[in-house]
Design an enzyme around this catalytic site. Structure first.
Site, PDB file in Angstrom:
ATOM      1  CG  ASP A  58       1.252   7.948   5.292  1.00 47.61           C
ATOM      2  OD1 ASP A  58       1.411   7.298   4.242  1.00 47.61           O
ATOM      3  OD2 ASP A  58       0.190   8.523   5.600  1.00 47.61           O
ATOM      4  CG  HIS A 199       2.540   5.892  10.089  1.00 45.85           C
ATOM      5  ND1 HIS A 199       1.335   5.277  10.324  1.00 45.85           N
ATOM      6  CD2 HIS A 199       2.255   7.178   9.780  1.00 45.85           C
ATOM      7  CE1 HIS A 199       0.355   6.167  10.165  1.00 45.85           C
ATOM      8  NE2 HIS A 199       0.878   7.326   9.832  1.00 45.85           N
TER       9      HIS A 199
END
Ligand code: ZN
Length: 240
Positions: A58, A199
């Site tokens: 992400d 991430h």
């Protein structure tokens, strides 16, 4: 996920939802993050006995960390899914193109990472347009910032042609807990059909980059195959 910036009201609502939904779910799997709301109609795992999982990243693309993540995935021949932010996508179209060219999938993570998603549809569409401009492909999965989604928002997202994709295993790399801890957070909680949260943007992801190789090796040692979210969905025995 980045930092939690929540109003008190939002926090109370989130906690109430978490207690209700989480209580039911905790019977099957231990909860891995306080922000996770596994509401009906969201996609957070595949129902399968097959040892297959999806890695998701992400908050990118990030000019420094995304290329490092892509290099590792290429070397290990793994395909993953990147939930990009529209504003980062607009600034890094060449990176976005590289993600697609190397066989990965791109998901929609809003435009500006507004936790309250006050301009949900506008942001979703802006991000989709940025992705389409750079890659010629549209987004299909939408992951709300922080994983927060109300029933109304869920309906709106569906009407807008997207599926809400959350996760079932949180690496907690957003806390920067150390490389070993990130690997452990994944390996202790993984199960067949899991969607793993990591991430590649939003903050320095040095620890994530260092943990990624060992995670892939450990998953494969346990017999897991790594696929994109769309591939994982085709293996779901309960596709709605
Ligand atoms: Zn995020």
């Amino acid at each position: 996920m980045r930092l939690y910036v929540l109003s008190r009201r939002k926090l109370v609502i989130s906690l109430l939802v978490l207690i209700t939904v989480g209580g039911l779910f905790a019977v099957q799997h231990s909860l891995t993050t306080p922000s996770l709301v596994r509401a009906p109609g969201t996609y957070y795992k595949a129902n399968t006995q097959e040892k297959v999982v999806a890695l998701t990243f992400d908050d990118g693309p990030d000019p420094i960390d995304t290329p490092s993540v892509l290099d590792i995935l290429k070397e290990k021949e793994v395909r993953a899914t990147f939930f990009v932010l529209g504003e980062a996508a607009q600034s890094n179209p060449i990176l976005l193109k590289r993600i697609v060219l190397e066989g990965h999938e791109i998901g929609n993570h809003s435009f500006k990472h507004d936790y309250q998603q006050r301009h949900l549809v506008e942001e979703m569409n802006q991000t989709d347009q940025a992705v389409f401009a750079a890659t010629g492909t549209h987004t299909y999965f939408y992951r709300p910032p922080g994983g927060f989604v109300s029933q109304n928002q869920l309906d709106t997202i569906k009407k807008n042609g997207h599926i809400v994709a959350l996760w079932s295993v949180d690496s907690k790399d957003w806390r920067n807990p150390g490389v070993k801890q990130i690997v452990d957070n994944v390996m202790r909680n993984v199960f067949p059909g899991a969607i793993i949260l990591m991430h590649d943007g939003g903050y320095q992801r040095t620890q994530t980059v260092k943990a990624l190789g060992p995670i892939i090796v450990a998953l494969r040692d346990q017999g897991y195959r790594l696929v994109t979210l769309s591939e994982l969905k085709t293996m779901d025995s309960e596709i709605k």
